[in-house]
Design a protein around this motif. Structure first.
Motif, PDB file in Angstrom:
ATOM      1  N   LEU A 611     -22.677  78.210  30.260  1.00 46.19           N
ATOM      2  CA  LEU A 611     -23.873  77.386  30.139  1.00 46.19           C
ATOM      3  C   LEU A 611     -24.883  77.834  31.182  1.00 46.19           C
ATOM      4  O   LEU A 611     -24.511  78.356  32.242  1.00 46.19           O
ATOM      5  CB  LEU A 611     -23.526  75.909  30.369  1.00 46.19           C
ATOM      6  CG  LEU A 611     -22.557  75.280  29.378  1.00 46.19           C
ATOM      7  CD1 LEU A 611     -21.972  74.003  29.955  1.00 46.19           C
ATOM      8  CD2 LEU A 611     -23.268  74.986  28.059  1.00 46.19           C
ATOM      9  N   PRO A 612     -26.173  77.644  30.918  1.00 48.69           N
ATOM     10  CA  PRO A 612     -27.170  77.953  31.943  1.00 48.69           C
ATOM     11  C   PRO A 612     -26.843  77.225  33.247  1.00 48.69           C
ATOM     12  O   PRO A 612     -26.524  76.039  33.242  1.00 48.69           O
ATOM     13  CB  PRO A 612     -28.476  77.443  31.322  1.00 48.69           C
ATOM     14  CG  PRO A 612     -28.241  77.512  29.848  1.00 48.69           C
ATOM     15  CD  PRO A 612     -26.790  77.172  29.656  1.00 48.69           C
ATOM     16  N   GLY A 613     -26.888  77.955  34.348  1.00 48.91           N
ATOM     17  CA  GLY A 613     -26.554  77.381  35.648  1.00 48.91           C
ATOM     18  C   GLY A 613     -25.137  77.650  36.095  1.00 48.91           C
ATOM     19  O   GLY A 613     -24.803  77.429  37.265  1.00 48.91           O
ATOM     20  N   ASP A 614     -24.271  78.151  35.193  1.00 52.02           N
ATOM     21  CA  ASP A 614     -22.892  78.448  35.577  1.00 52.02           C
ATOM     22  C   ASP A 614     -22.823  79.640  36.521  1.00 52.02           C
ATOM     23  O   ASP A 614     -23.563  80.616  36.378  1.00 52.02           O
ATOM     24  CB  ASP A 614     -22.045  78.779  34.336  1.00 52.02           C
ATOM     25  CG  ASP A 614     -21.522  77.548  33.631  1.00 52.02           C
ATOM     26  OD1 ASP A 614     -21.441  76.493  34.270  1.00 52.02           O
ATOM     27  OD2 ASP A 614     -21.189  77.650  32.431  1.00 52.02           O
ATOM     28  N   LYS A 615     -21.901  79.563  37.473  1.00 48.00           N
ATOM     29  CA  LYS A 615     -21.576  80.722  38.305  1.00 48.00           C
ATOM     30  C   LYS A 615     -20.529  81.548  37.564  1.00 48.00           C
ATOM     31  O   LYS A 615     -19.511  81.002  37.106  1.00 48.00           O
ATOM     32  CB  LYS A 615     -21.029  80.282  39.663  1.00 48.00           C
ATOM     33  CG  LYS A 615     -20.720  81.458  40.606  1.00 48.00           C
ATOM     34  CD  LYS A 615     -19.911  81.028  41.815  1.00 48.00           C
ATOM     35  CE  LYS A 615     -20.728  80.191  42.774  1.00 48.00           C
ATOM     36  NZ  LYS A 615     -19.981  79.928  44.036  1.00 48.00           N
ATOM     37  N   ALA A 636     -28.507  82.571  33.448  1.00 50.75           N
ATOM     38  CA  ALA A 636     -29.901  82.124  33.326  1.00 50.75           C
ATOM     39  C   ALA A 636     -30.167  81.526  31.959  1.00 50.75           C
ATOM     40  O   ALA A 636     -30.982  80.613  31.811  1.00 50.75           O
ATOM     41  CB  ALA A 636     -30.854  83.296  33.576  1.00 50.75           C
ATOM     42  N   ALA A 637     -29.497  82.040  30.934  1.00 49.07           N
ATOM     43  CA  ALA A 637     -29.687  81.541  29.575  1.00 49.07           C
ATOM     44  C   ALA A 637     -28.452  81.888  28.770  1.00 49.07           C
ATOM     45  O   ALA A 637     -27.793  82.899  29.010  1.00 49.07           O
ATOM     46  CB  ALA A 637     -30.934  82.166  28.937  1.00 49.07           C
ATOM     47  N   GLU A 646     -27.525  85.594  29.372  1.00 44.49           N
ATOM     48  CA  GLU A 646     -28.342  86.366  30.308  1.00 44.49           C
ATOM     49  C   GLU A 646     -27.950  85.916  31.712  1.00 44.49           C
ATOM     50  O   GLU A 646     -27.986  84.726  32.020  1.00 44.49           O
ATOM     51  CB  GLU A 646     -29.822  86.098  30.042  1.00 44.49           C
ATOM     52  CG  GLU A 646     -30.740  87.167  30.592  1.00 44.49           C
ATOM     53  CD  GLU A 646     -32.173  86.978  30.108  1.00 44.49           C
ATOM     54  OE1 GLU A 646     -32.909  86.262  30.799  1.00 44.49           O
ATOM     55  OE2 GLU A 646     -32.536  87.523  29.054  1.00 44.49           O
ATOM     56  N   VAL A 647     -27.577  86.882  32.545  1.00 46.77           N
ATOM     57  CA  VAL A 647     -27.022  86.550  33.853  1.00 46.77           C
ATOM     58  C   VAL A 647     -27.864  87.192  34.947  1.00 46.77           C
ATOM     59  O   VAL A 647     -28.274  88.353  34.835  1.00 46.77           O
ATOM     60  CB  VAL A 647     -25.559  87.037  33.972  1.00 46.77           C
ATOM     61  CG1 VAL A 647     -24.976  86.660  35.323  1.00 46.77           C
ATOM     62  CG2 VAL A 647     -24.714  86.444  32.848  1.00 46.77           C
ATOM     63  N   LEU A 648     -28.121  86.423  35.998  1.00 39.94           N
ATOM     64  CA  LEU A 648     -28.844  86.929  37.164  1.00 39.94           C
ATOM     65  C   LEU A 648     -27.849  87.428  38.199  1.00 39.94           C
ATOM     66  O   LEU A 648     -27.035  86.661  38.717  1.00 39.94           O
ATOM     67  CB  LEU A 648     -29.705  85.824  37.782  1.00 39.94           C
ATOM     68  CG  LEU A 648     -30.998  85.453  37.061  1.00 39.94           C
ATOM     69  CD1 LEU A 648     -31.603  84.203  37.694  1.00 39.94           C
ATOM     70  CD2 LEU A 648     -32.000  86.598  37.117  1.00 39.94           C
ATOM     71  N   PHE A 649     -27.891  88.738  38.497  1.00 38.25           N
ATOM     72  CA  PHE A 649     -27.099  89.327  39.560  1.00 38.25           C
ATOM     73  C   PHE A 649     -28.047  89.768  40.661  1.00 38.25           C
ATOM     74  O   PHE A 649     -28.811  90.724  40.484  1.00 38.25           O
ATOM     75  CB  PHE A 649     -26.317  90.544  39.057  1.00 38.25           C
ATOM     76  CG  PHE A 649     -25.195  90.204  38.114  1.00 38.25           C
ATOM     77  CD1 PHE A 649     -23.987  89.735  38.597  1.00 38.25           C
ATOM     78  CD2 PHE A 649     -25.354  90.366  36.750  1.00 38.25           C
ATOM     79  CE1 PHE A 649     -22.939  89.436  37.725  1.00 38.25           C
ATOM     80  CE2 PHE A 649     -24.322  90.080  35.875  1.00 38.25           C
ATOM     81  CZ  PHE A 649     -23.115  89.601  36.369  1.00 38.25           C
ATOM     82  N   TYR A 656     -25.878  90.012  28.027  1.00 38.91           N
ATOM     83  CA  TYR A 656     -24.536  90.197  27.468  1.00 38.91           C
ATOM     84  C   TYR A 656     -24.543  89.808  26.002  1.00 38.91           C
ATOM     85  O   TYR A 656     -24.925  88.689  25.650  1.00 38.91           O
ATOM     86  CB  TYR A 656     -23.513  89.327  28.208  1.00 38.91           C
ATOM     87  CG  TYR A 656     -23.172  89.826  29.586  1.00 38.91           C
ATOM     88  CD1 TYR A 656     -21.995  90.519  29.816  1.00 38.91           C
ATOM     89  CD2 TYR A 656     -24.033  89.610  30.655  1.00 38.91           C
ATOM     90  CE1 TYR A 656     -21.674  90.991  31.087  1.00 38.91           C
ATOM     91  CE2 TYR A 656     -23.729  90.082  31.928  1.00 38.91           C
ATOM     92  CZ  TYR A 656     -22.542  90.766  32.130  1.00 38.91           C
ATOM     93  OH  TYR A 656     -22.240  91.231  33.379  1.00 38.91           O
ATOM     94  N   GLU A 657     -24.134  90.741  25.141  1.00 40.42           N
ATOM     95  CA  GLU A 657     -23.922  90.420  23.739  1.00 40.42           C
ATOM     96  C   GLU A 657     -22.552  89.773  23.586  1.00 40.42           C
ATOM     97  O   GLU A 657     -21.739  89.749  24.515  1.00 40.42           O
ATOM     98  CB  GLU A 657     -24.014  91.694  22.889  1.00 40.42           C
ATOM     99  CG  GLU A 657     -25.341  92.427  22.987  1.00 40.42           C
ATOM    100  CD  GLU A 657     -26.499  91.662  22.339  1.00 40.42           C
ATOM    101  OE1 GLU A 657     -26.219  90.700  21.597  1.00 40.42           O
ATOM    102  OE2 GLU A 657     -27.657  92.011  22.585  1.00 40.42           O
TER     103      GLU A 657
END
Length: 747
Positions: A611-615, A636-637, A646-649, A656-657
């Motif tokens: 989910l958005p906000g997950d680590k 992020a989404a 979509e992950v922020l690193f 990610y598909e």
């Protein structure tokens, strides 16, 4: 086509059949394909039904015929538990339009779906199947888009065929997509011809999955391909446990155990005898060696890439260490005095010796625990080198470790992977022995994390004229990957080593470094129980695992934020020894997601995986995405039905598909092994006797040294005592130390 799924043993509910349109997917587990969906029942009542079961690869908007049983879930109410399904062509204009516009086919969204159905009506699906060139009659569909739609239509048919086939053999949809991406339209032919290829070609498909497919397809238990796959899997498992090789007899034992069948099942003949044939296994060892898959020597057997990585790393270390530094610093003592004055501190004797060793030798090691002055040594060393115009590259195995190194030294530092300049087109590193790094010295921090394969890549890229300084804490857990590089280099006795013993980073009220040192010596801790006082190290004693779980949830959600201002997601990290159990990563991540992520609450049948906000954490190296095993990010989404994320690193967005999502796991809680190289403002460490197999001193030491501002142990006293007393280091089968010693090295 129908897909038969798996009812639970002993299920007695009467079966029923329903038809309807798949309205939405509220949850789908990418690991096993388990799905919770809403179906618009086409029966008389036209009601919406909750369907649960394995329903992967079916797009929203599909018309389905389902067979299953009605159940009453205590939490979610009446549900239809799926046993099998069949996709039916929609037979209404609205149904066809929704089916095409669901995202099933790349190039057709809701707008184009409306145009196509407006032109062809109820014949639309027949046109797509039998005469797709007629799509050119639709306004706005040019030749390129028509060609794209034709290709996508065929691909989705192939993917669905593969998914139905594999699900019939208990395989998840995520693997089906990977299989299709790897083999294309030959996928089914490859799977049927030799299912064991999957274990070699596709990450995540191990021997057990490939074997289940093969046996259900009728591949005999004594097929040589099965023995070959079992051997490779046993060696791969050993590498995953840190071994560079296995003794021959141990490999034979593991392979024989792995290849035994447990008897009757639906797929196998009744009264199937236990099977394994040592002679067949030995024959396959010879075959794998002839095919350059493995190397067998001196009663040891290794995967070829690991064998040659270890051999190559040893040879390069010996070559580097045999020379003299490129530069010549005439008066080292004077240089150290100058650096001390510039840094406005007095270097301790052992710190001075470490700097001298780095300046006077081509290869040297600096090892010590937290607070022993490693960063001070590097700053002084870099000052001297900079003054002499010596080009230096700084690196660390992970992004977080590289960031800390850069902050500590005030110089640019990068991950080893980025230092070596991975090129996706070449599928390899640009920096190698033919194109070495442009550096007179390479300094690697957190080198205890380097496995033998990465070490070999790095050493290959260090110019023969350059120097190498390895910095790390040899008392931490070894690398996740194969090898015990830092310990073996130190143990070989062929490289100068400076051991830092004195703890300098010990401010008023600080207990983290103090207790880490006590753990390392096997001494009991100085503790302030249950949050008393004003320290940076506490222990909350709880005897029951359920009580430890409750304390962790309370600390993360309320108490630590209220008292210290820690962000529950970004600042607090739970480090636990194991994945399984009530205080393992799997359960804790589920509970912490529910507790810390507002998006996990509210309506719906149950939360999605991400989910958005997950680590989250990346769990394998993905060079194409430039993310690596152990990298932490924030979602992020997340796309609908978890099809994408979509992950922020570190501020960089990575898409990610669906097929890639298996490379991510929730990371509110991670294993201690996975935390190596990272530091966190606050760490919470659960310890319980249920962790017995992993209650070791070096594991506890590693966990404690991850905390920068606060460490909270939530533990049973018995488990804490066991961990401190147990100084047994699990043996890894490696040969690096032997290869580095002057005696004749193995082949």
């Amino acid at each position: 086509m129908a897909a038969r799924l798996f009812p639970e043993p002993g299920q007695e509910e009467p079966t029923a059949s329903i038809e309807g349109i798949l309205d939405r997917i509220t949850f789908q587990n990418e690991e096993n394909g388990y799905t919770v969906a809403r179906l618009l029942d086409s029966g008389r009542e036209k009601k919406t039904v909750t369907v649960v079961g394995f329903l992967s690869g079916v797009p929203v908007g599909s018309t389905l015929s389902l067979t299953g049983t009605w159940i009453n879930d205590s939490r979610y109410g009446r549900q239809f538990k799926l046993l099998s399904y069949e996709i039916i062509k929609p037979n209404t204009i609205n149904g066809i339009e929704r089916y095409l516009g669901s995202g099933l086919i790349r190039g057709i969204g809701p707008a184009y779906a409306a145009r196509i159905v407006g032109r062809f009506g109820l014949q639309t699906l027949d046109i797509l199947e039998n005469d797709p060139d007629r799509l050119g009659e639709v306004a706005g569909l040019g030749k390129a888009r028509v060609a794209s739609i034709k290709k996508a239509w065929q691909e989705q048919k192939e993917i669905h065929r593969i998914m139905v086939f594999l699900q019939g053999h208990g395989i998840s949809a995520a693997y089906a997509v990977k299989i299709f991406k790897t083999y294309g339209r030959k996928a089914l032919a490859v799977v049927k011809e030799n299912p064991y290829r999957l274990a070699e070609d596709i990450w995540g498909v191990g021997f057990r999955i490939a074997d289940s497919i093969a046996l259900s397809l009728g591949v005999p238990a004594n097929d040589p391909r099965r023995a070959r796959a079992g051997l490779l899997f046993a060696l791969d498992q050993a590498a995953g446990e840190g071994h560079c090789y296995l003794p021959s007899e141990k490999l034979l034992e593991q392979a024989e155990f792995l290849l035994k069948l447990t008897g009757k099942s639906e797929e196998l003949p009744e009264q199937q005898d236990l099977y394994s044939d040592p002679e067949l296994i030995r024959a396959q060892i010879k075959g794998l060696e002839a095919a350059d898959k493995i190397v067998a020597a001196d009663d040891s057997i290794a995967l070829a890439p690991i064998h040659f990585a270890e051999k190559g790393a040893a040879a390069k270390l010996l070559k580097l260490g045999a020379g003299s530094p490129l530069y010549d610093i005439k008066n080292v003592d004077q240089a150290l005095a100058w650096a001390s004055a510039r840094l406005e501190l007095e270097l301790a004797p052992e710190q001075g010796e470490a700097i001298k060793s780095g300046l006077e030798h081509k290869v040297s090691v600096i090892t010590g625990g937290p607070g022993t002055g490693k960063s001070t040594i590097l700053k002084a060393l870099l000052l001297v080198l900079s003054q002499k115009g010596i080009a230096v590259k700084l690196a660390a195995p992970t992004g977080r470790a590289a960031k800390r190194l850069a902050e500590a030294c005030g110089r640019e530092a990068t991950t080893i992977h980025r230092l070596l300049e991975y090129d996706a087109a070449l599928r390899g590193f640009k920096r190698n022995r033919h194109n070495p790094l442009e550096a007179d010295m390479v300094i690697v921090d957190e080198s205890s994390m380097m496995d033998i394969v990465l070490t070999n890549f790095l050493l290959n890229a260090v110019a023969d004229k350059a120097s190498l300084v390895l910095v790390g804490d040899v008392d931490q857990l070894p690398s996740v990957g194969p090898g015990n590089v830092l310990r073996d280099i130190i143990g070989s006795g062929c490289v100068p080593v400076t051991r830092l013993q004195t703890v300098y980073r010990q401010g008023p009220g600080s207990l983290i470094s103090f207790n880490a040192a006590r753990i390392n010596r096997g001494e009991f801790l100085e503790l302030l129980p249950d949050y008393e006082g004003d320290k940076d190290f506490y222990c909350i004693f709880r005897d029951e695992a359920a009580d430890i779980e409750r304390e962790i949830l309370s600390l993360c959600s309320e108490r630590l934020q209220k008292r210290y201002g820690f962000d529950p997601v970004r600042d607090i990290q739970v480090l636990t020894p194991m994945r399984k159990g009530i205080i393992g990563t799997e359960n804790l991540n589920s509970r912490l997601q529910e507790t810390l992520n507002p998006a996990a609450g509210g309506g719906g049948d149950r939360p999605r995986r991400f989910l958005p906000g997950d680590k989250v954490m990346q769990i394998r190296n993905n060079y194409d995405k430039d993310v690596f095993n152990g990298d932490l990010g924030i979602v992020a989404a997340a796309g609908g039905s978890e099809s994408t994320a979509e992950v922020l690193f570190e501020g960089r967005r990575v898409l990610y598909e669906s097929a890639d999502l298996g490379e991510l796991v929730l990371a509110y809680a991670v294993t201690v092994h996975k935390s190596q190289g990272s530091e966190f403002p606050c760490v919470i460490i659960p310890l319980h006797t249920t962790h017995y197999p992993l209650l070791q001193r070096n594991l506890l030491y590693t966990a404690v040294t991850r905390g920068r501002k606060l460490v909270v142990l939530v533990a049973s006293k018995k488990a804490l005592t066991m961990a401190i007393r147990n100084n047994r280091v699990v043996k890894r089968y490696t040969m690096l130390a032997e290869r580095l010693r002057p005696s004749p090295s193995p082949s």
